[in-house]
Design an enzyme around this catalytic site. Structure first.
Site, PDB file in Angstrom:
ATOM      1  N   ALA A 150      94.522  11.061  24.231  1.00 34.65           N
ATOM      2  CA  ALA A 150      94.037  11.246  22.869  1.00 34.65           C
ATOM      3  C   ALA A 150      92.730  12.017  22.939  1.00 34.65           C
ATOM      4  O   ALA A 150      92.023  11.973  23.950  1.00 34.65           O
ATOM      5  CB  ALA A 150      93.823   9.884  22.209  1.00 34.65           C
ATOM      6  N   GLY A 208      97.090   8.691  26.309  1.00 32.83           N
ATOM      7  CA  GLY A 208      98.126   8.966  25.299  1.00 32.83           C
ATOM      8  C   GLY A 208      99.176   9.949  25.787  1.00 32.83           C
ATOM      9  O   GLY A 208     100.311   9.940  25.301  1.00 32.83           O
ATOM     10  N   GLU A 247     101.553   7.922  27.666  1.00 27.43           N
ATOM     11  CA  GLU A 247     102.259   7.084  26.681  1.00 27.43           C
ATOM     12  C   GLU A 247     103.295   7.902  25.903  1.00 27.43           C
ATOM     13  O   GLU A 247     104.391   7.416  25.598  1.00 27.43           O
ATOM     14  CB  GLU A 247     101.234   6.427  25.743  1.00 27.43           C
ATOM     15  CG  GLU A 247     100.380   5.402  26.491  1.00 27.43           C
ATOM     16  CD  GLU A 247      99.135   4.958  25.741  1.00 27.43           C
ATOM     17  OE1 GLU A 247      98.389   5.828  25.241  1.00 27.43           O
ATOM     18  OE2 GLU A 247      98.891   3.739  25.656  1.00 27.43           O
ATOM     19  N   GLU A 251      92.007   4.737  30.435  1.00 25.27           N
ATOM     20  CA  GLU A 251      91.167   4.308  29.313  1.00 25.27           C
ATOM     21  C   GLU A 251      90.055   3.364  29.746  1.00 25.27           C
ATOM     22  O   GLU A 251      88.977   3.338  29.159  1.00 25.27           O
ATOM     23  CB  GLU A 251      92.026   3.631  28.228  1.00 25.27           C
ATOM     24  CG  GLU A 251      92.929   4.572  27.448  1.00 25.27           C
ATOM     25  CD  GLU A 251      94.289   4.819  28.096  1.00 25.27           C
ATOM     26  OE1 GLU A 251      94.462   4.499  29.293  1.00 25.27           O
ATOM     27  OE2 GLU A 251      95.176   5.354  27.399  1.00 25.27           O
TER      28      GLU A 251
END
Ligand code: HXC
Length: 258
Positions: free
Chosen positions: A65, A109, A112, A132
């Protein structure tokens, strides 16, 4: 539709979505995810498309992200905005198969997103990770849930708790990726794989995807029943008649419902 963060193309019966935010290593932002959802909607509605490939660049599938965009979020901003995840599950709910073709970094992300696709084909340059923890936060788009299902608790826990990256070879050994191919042939391999899927009967392809996914959402008994009923339902398809007749007549099948 004009895309700012994607390159979207049709390659015969395959829909190709290439993440295209090169300066940020394809960091995911709401606008990019919105575009991806729009492209998936288009391909799902298009009878000429039988499978979809999502890929990134040589250097990065997606580096996660967008940290710059979210670094100053308050709790309320994060909660109300549901950054990049508010429509994220659309990748999973797409009824046509979605193949992730991953080269370079698939982090946070990005990892993911790859895991939400139906399967991952990896270039030998691919690196997966949930870093993260190094940013003072945790995976928020499925990492703590999908990674253990893919690679088991030990590796998933270690990766999430240390932020270490997993290379393509380890990812294949651990079951995170279906296959590793040389980086130079990743796209070609992914398109050929998707084209092969798209050459079969689309209703059957969709039923198989649904049944395999069911194995993650239900008890074994429920899943087996779902599979059995879908198998029975396939006998209502013209393509089943064609597939089995072609076998008996020793000729290639010509599936009509593609
Ligand atoms: C914003 C990013 C970014 C990211 C890279 N960039 N990753 N920008 N968000 N996630 C930007 C860099 O700031 C830099 O911009 C440019 O891309 C190139 O990156 P470099 O770091 O210079 O490249 P390199 O040295 O090769 O290192 C590559 C890298 C590193 C190892 C991938 O960029 C990195 O660690 N990125 C962050 C990875 C990460 O922590 N991802 C998880 C994010 S959190 P400039 O302007 O300097 O050139 C997350 C949560 C998901 O994903 C949950 C959502 C709900």
């Amino acid at each position: 539709m004009e895309y700012q963060y994607l390159i979207v193309e049709r390659r015969e019966r395959v829909g190709l979505i290439q993440l295209n935010r090169p300066k940020q290593l394809n960091a995911l932002c709401d606008a990019l995810v919105d575009e991806m959802v729009a492209a998936l909607d288009d391909f799902e509605a298009d009878d000429g498309i039988g499978a979809i490939v999502i890929t990134g660049s040589e250097k990065a599938f997606a580096a996660g992200a967008d940290i710059t965009a979210m670094k100053d979020f308050s709790h309320m901003d994060a909660y109300r905005g549901d950054y990049i995840t508010r429509n994220w599950e659309r990748v999973k709910t797409c009824r046509k198969p979605v193949v992730a073709a991953v080269a370079g970094y698939a982090l946070g992300g990005g990892c993911e997103l790859a895991m939400m696709c139906d399967f991952i084909l990896a270039a030998d340059s691919a690196q997966f990770g949930q870093p993260e923890i190094k940013l003072g936060t945790l995976p928020g788009a499925g990492g703590t849930q999908r990674l253990p299902r893919a690679v088991g608790k030990a590796k998933a826990m270690e990766m999430c708790l240390t932020g270490r990256l997993m290379n393509a070879e380890e990812a294949e050994r651990a079951g995170l990726v279906a296959r590793v191919v040389p980086a130079a042939s990743l796209l070609e391999e992914a398109l050929a794989t998707a084209a092969r899927i798209a050459s079969f009967s689309l209703p059957v392809v969709m039923m198989i995807k649904e049944a395999v996914n069911r194995s993650f959402e239900s008890s074994l008994q429920e899943g087996l029943l779902f599979e059995r009923r879908s198998f029975h339902a396939s006998f209502g398809l013209e393509d089943q008649k064609e597939g089995m007749a072609a076998f008996s007549e020793k000729r290639p099948p010509e599936f009509r419902h593609r």
